[in-house]
Motif scaffolding. Structure first.
Motif, PDB file in Angstrom:
ATOM      1  N   GLN A  35      -0.845 -12.964   6.202  1.00  0.00           N
ATOM      2  CA  GLN A  35      -1.204 -12.308   5.044  1.00  0.00           C
ATOM      3  C   GLN A  35      -1.067 -11.168   5.774  1.00  0.00           C
ATOM      4  OE1 GLN A  35      -5.099 -14.239   4.326  1.00  0.00           O
ATOM      5  NE2 GLN A  35      -4.549 -14.902   2.170  1.00  0.00           N
ATOM      6  N   LEU A  36      -1.838 -10.537   6.804  1.00  0.00           N
ATOM      7  CA  LEU A  36      -1.850  -8.624   7.435  1.00  0.00           C
ATOM      8  C   LEU A  36      -0.709  -8.441   7.350  1.00  0.00           C
ATOM      9  CD1 LEU A  36      -4.719  -8.886   9.782  1.00  0.00           C
ATOM     10  CD2 LEU A  36      -4.480  -7.747   7.733  1.00  0.00           C
ATOM     11  N   LYS A  37       0.590 -10.058   7.512  1.00  0.00           N
ATOM     12  CA  LYS A  37       2.061  -9.174   7.935  1.00  0.00           C
ATOM     13  C   LYS A  37       2.372  -8.850   6.204  1.00  0.00           C
ATOM     14  CE  LYS A  37       6.136 -10.699  10.324  1.00  0.00           C
ATOM     15  NZ  LYS A  37       6.314 -12.389  10.888  1.00  0.00           N
ATOM     16  N   GLN A  38       2.162  -9.945   5.953  1.00  0.00           N
ATOM     17  CA  GLN A  38       2.723  -9.021   4.236  1.00  0.00           C
ATOM     18  C   GLN A  38       2.180  -8.596   3.327  1.00  0.00           C
ATOM     19  OE1 GLN A  38       1.002 -11.981   1.386  1.00  0.00           O
ATOM     20  NE2 GLN A  38       2.060 -11.476  -0.675  1.00  0.00           N
ATOM     21  N   LEU A  39       1.194  -7.652   4.162  1.00  0.00           N
ATOM     22  CA  LEU A  39       0.060  -6.376   3.900  1.00  0.00           C
ATOM     23  C   LEU A  39       1.660  -5.986   3.903  1.00  0.00           C
ATOM     24  CD1 LEU A  39      -1.750  -4.642   2.434  1.00  0.00           C
ATOM     25  CD2 LEU A  39      -3.180  -5.458   4.489  1.00  0.00           C
ATOM     26  N   ARG A  40       0.904  -5.617   5.489  1.00  0.00           N
ATOM     27  CA  ARG A  40       1.858  -4.418   6.149  1.00  0.00           C
ATOM     28  C   ARG A  40       3.423  -4.078   5.257  1.00  0.00           C
ATOM     29  NH1 ARG A  40      -0.957  -6.579  10.810  1.00  0.00           N
ATOM     30  NH2 ARG A  40      -2.024  -4.723  12.017  1.00  0.00           N
ATOM     31  N   ARG A  41       4.879  -5.016   5.317  1.00  0.00           N
ATOM     32  CA  ARG A  41       5.590  -5.376   4.582  1.00  0.00           C
ATOM     33  C   ARG A  41       5.827  -4.083   2.503  1.00  0.00           C
ATOM     34  NH1 ARG A  41       7.662 -10.628   5.435  1.00  0.00           N
ATOM     35  NH2 ARG A  41       8.379 -10.485   7.759  1.00  0.00           N
ATOM     36  N   SER A  42       3.806  -4.614   2.301  1.00  0.00           N
ATOM     37  CA  SER A  42       4.449  -4.409   1.012  1.00  0.00           C
ATOM     38  C   SER A  42       4.226  -2.844   1.323  1.00  0.00           C
ATOM     39  CB  SER A  42       3.205  -4.930   0.059  1.00  0.00           C
ATOM     40  OG  SER A  42       1.872  -4.179   1.259  1.00  0.00           O
ATOM     41  N   LEU A  43       3.462  -1.867   2.040  1.00  0.00           N
ATOM     42  CA  LEU A  43       3.140  -0.849   2.473  1.00  0.00           C
ATOM     43  C   LEU A  43       4.149  -0.056   2.381  1.00  0.00           C
ATOM     44  CD1 LEU A  43      -0.578  -1.276   4.405  1.00  0.00           C
ATOM     45  CD2 LEU A  43      -0.015  -0.240   1.807  1.00  0.00           C
ATOM     46  N   GLY A  44       5.116  -0.304   2.797  1.00  0.00           N
ATOM     47  CA  GLY A  44       6.185   0.101   3.590  1.00  0.00           C
ATOM     48  C   GLY A  44       6.603   1.242   4.883  1.00  0.00           C
ATOM     49  N   GLN A  45       7.596   1.691   5.748  1.00  0.00           N
ATOM     50  CA  GLN A  45       7.888   1.934   6.626  1.00  0.00           C
ATOM     51  C   GLN A  45       7.071   3.173   7.209  1.00  0.00           C
ATOM     52  OE1 GLN A  45      11.597   2.089   7.245  1.00  0.00           O
ATOM     53  NE2 GLN A  45      12.444  -0.237   7.795  1.00  0.00           N
ATOM     54  N   GLU A  46       6.345   4.080   5.507  1.00  0.00           N
ATOM     55  CA  GLU A  46       5.858   5.350   6.205  1.00  0.00           C
ATOM     56  C   GLU A  46       4.485   5.171   5.951  1.00  0.00           C
ATOM     57  OE1 GLU A  46       7.765   7.743   2.725  1.00  0.00           O
ATOM     58  OE2 GLU A  46       9.061   8.611   4.187  1.00  0.00           O
ATOM     59  N   THR A  47       3.737   3.693   6.185  1.00  0.00           N
ATOM     60  CA  THR A  47       2.670   3.757   6.411  1.00  0.00           C
ATOM     61  C   THR A  47       2.039   2.890   7.696  1.00  0.00           C
ATOM     62  OG1 THR A  47       2.221   3.469   3.900  1.00  0.00           O
ATOM     63  CG2 THR A  47       0.633   2.296   4.767  1.00  0.00           C
ATOM     64  N   LYS A  48       0.963   3.338   8.208  1.00  0.00           N
ATOM     65  CA  LYS A  48       0.944   2.785   9.603  1.00  0.00           C
ATOM     66  C   LYS A  48      -0.656   2.261   9.347  1.00  0.00           C
ATOM     67  CE  LYS A  48      -0.496   3.202  13.914  1.00  0.00           C
ATOM     68  NZ  LYS A  48      -0.721   4.193  14.984  1.00  0.00           N
TER      69      LYS A  48
END
Length: 184
Positions: A35-48
């Motif tokens: 789920q955390l991986k899915q969240l990181r993907r949904s935030l895009g590359q400009e968000t850490k």
């Protein structure tokens, strides 16, 4: 005594705060790695999106001049450091939180101002800046023929409303429409 590892961690978090236009503090208790991986993907590359240590984050926030997180650094904490479109990232976070009740949005900051959870939701409800720019660019780059078609459609509606006869202002626009056609 501060260890070199902790000092470098504080420096990294401080740099993330300073380089970000916005940041959102969340509690992720109960979320799986997938789920955390899915969240990181949904935030895009400009968000850490980073899981952080509360004490070190508190020190880094003070060093960066951010007071929005005081009293909020408790429990399992992760921060979304947003360098791109803050509205799109806030929307991704709130959408994910709706689908995954374990993600709790605690607080945040946007362009130097503190936000509570409702403020983050309000930010997410705005139109994305990218969408606004695309819409404006589309209007500004419209070909002259589209402008002429719009004027003609307005003229037709005016004639229809006036029983088939256009008023003088509509006739005054005719030279402008013809000039736009000649330019195209």
């Amino acid at each position: 005594m501060a260890t070199p590892t902790k000092v470098s961690a504080v420096e990294e978090i401080t740099a993330d705060f300073k380089e970000s236009t916005a940041a959102v503090l969340t509690e992720y208790r109960g979320l799986t790695v997938a789920q955390l991986k899915q969240l990181r993907r949904s935030l895009g590359q400009e968000t850490k999106y980073a899981v952080v240590k509360n004490t070190l984050t508190g020190i880094a926030a003070k060093e960066a001049g951010i007071e929005a997180f005081e009293g909020q650094l408790a429990g399992p904490t992760a921060i979304a450091f947003i360098k791109g479109d803050a509205i799109a990232a806030a929307k991704s976070l709130t959408d994910f939180a709706k689908d995954n009740k374990q993600l709790i949005i605690k607080t945040g900051f946007f362009e130097g101002k503190a936000l509570d959870a409702a403020g983050v939701a309000a930010l997410a409800a705005l139109e994305s800046r990218e969408f606004q720019l695309a819409r404006v660019a589309g209007v500004l780059q419209a070909p002259a023929s589209a402008a002429v078609r719009t004027i003609e459609a307005l003229r037709a509606k005016l004639e229809e409303a006036n029983g088939g006869a256009a008023e003088a202002p509509a006739e005054a626009e005719a030279p402008a429409a013809e000039a736009a056609t000649e330019e195209a």
